[in-house]
Design a protein around this motif. Structure first.
Motif, short mmCIF file in Angstrom:
data_model
loop_
_atom_site.label_atom_id
_atom_site.label_comp_id
_atom_site.label_asym_id
_atom_site.label_seq_id
_atom_site.Cartn_x
_atom_site.Cartn_y
_atom_site.Cartn_z
N TYR A 132 20.25 17.11 16.26
CA TYR A 132 20.66 18.51 16.39
C TYR A 132 20.08 19.00 17.70
O TYR A 132 18.85 18.96 17.90
N GLY A 158 13.90 23.62 14.57
CA GLY A 158 14.92 22.93 13.78
C GLY A 158 15.71 21.89 14.54
O GLY A 158 16.50 21.14 13.94
N CYS A 201 22.89 21.53 8.96
CA CYS A 201 22.86 21.87 10.39
C CYS A 201 24.29 21.99 10.87
O CYS A 201 25.09 21.06 10.71
#
Length: 262
Positions: A132, A158, A201
């Motif tokens: 990600y 994240g 995600c």
């Protein structure tokens, strides 16, 4: 900055959607151009933001940063600065990883593009691994580049490698819709969160990574997102009907899951 068109309307190529002072203006607003938009000179002191394809005009951000893009049903993703994307590692080179983000070219992710990464201490990615990341460089003449850190703080927030889970491909419009949280607590992901413990995600490139506590729950989240994509999104006045259909769809999936476990 002067807006010429309202967000959410249908536009055609060549329309002027905003005019921006070349010096940025006194308010200090930063304008980010996404897919389907470009800037052109407009007089001595302003730049005109125009659309380059037909679709629905979208705008995100209200004050410091404004982002414009044109949403279509096209599957091809065109990278733009600061886009959040889910990518799949295709090749491993000496200094970079080649990552598939669904665009015309593979993106490059430096081996040191992670928080605190050094040559001795860094994530070791392999073919097929999922990350990600944020688009840190997007130019029509060179390959896009990625970083797994947030722009201002340089923290991951994240971003980074994603372990296990499942990657599905949806329309870019669907992934942006989910990422924006437009339907609030009545959105499909929020409704699923009332019944499941899962991770998700969302990449504006149309790649979505999901991971449930079990393989069955991962499959359920995947099916819910795919079903959500098949729901027709109409004008803003029809959003309540969309929410009702999403609630029914999630309810059916939850009941089916309960029946399978029983």
């Amino acid at each position: 900055m002067a807006m010429a068109e309202k967000e959410g309307r249908t536009c055609v190529p060549g329309e002027v959607i905003a005019r921006v002072p070349r010096d940025g203006g006194p308010a200090g607003t930063t304008v980010r151009l996404g897919s389907g938009t470009s800037q052109n000179k407009c007089g001595q002191v302003t730049l005109a933001i125009r659309t380059t394809k037909a679709g629905t005009l979208k705008q995100q951000g209200k004050r410091e940063v404004k982002r414009f893009w044109v949403e279509t049903r096209h599957q091809r993703y065109v990278p733009s600065m600061d886009d959040l994307v889910v990518g799949i590692v295709m090749e491993c080179h000496g200094e970079t990883y080649s990552v598939d983000v669904g665009g015309p070219q593979a993106a490059l992710l430096p081996i040191l593009g992670f928080e605190g990464a050094t040559r001795r201490n860094r994530p070791m990615l392999s073919l097929g691994d999922v990350v990600y990341a944020r688009v840190s460089l997007a130019d029509r003449d060179i390959d896009p580049e990625l970083l797994c850190t947030e722009k201002i703080s340089a923290k991951p927030k994240g971003l980074g490698p994603l372990k296990a889970g499942y990657v599905l491909k949806v329309q870019t419009g669907c992934s942006r819709e989910l990422l924006s949280g437009e339907h609030g607590d009545q959105g499909v992901l929020q409704l699923l969160g009332d019944h499941l413990d899962y991770e998700c995600c969302l990449g504006v490139n149309g790649y979505v990574w999901v991971k449930g506590s079990t393989a069955a729950e991962t499959l359920m989240v995947k099916n819910a997102i795919e079903n959500y994509q098949s729901i027709s999104f109409g004008a803003r006045g029809e959003q309540e009907e969309t929410r009702k259909r999403v609630r029914r769809m999630v309810g059916d999936l939850v009941r089916r899951r309960g029946g399978d476990e029983g």
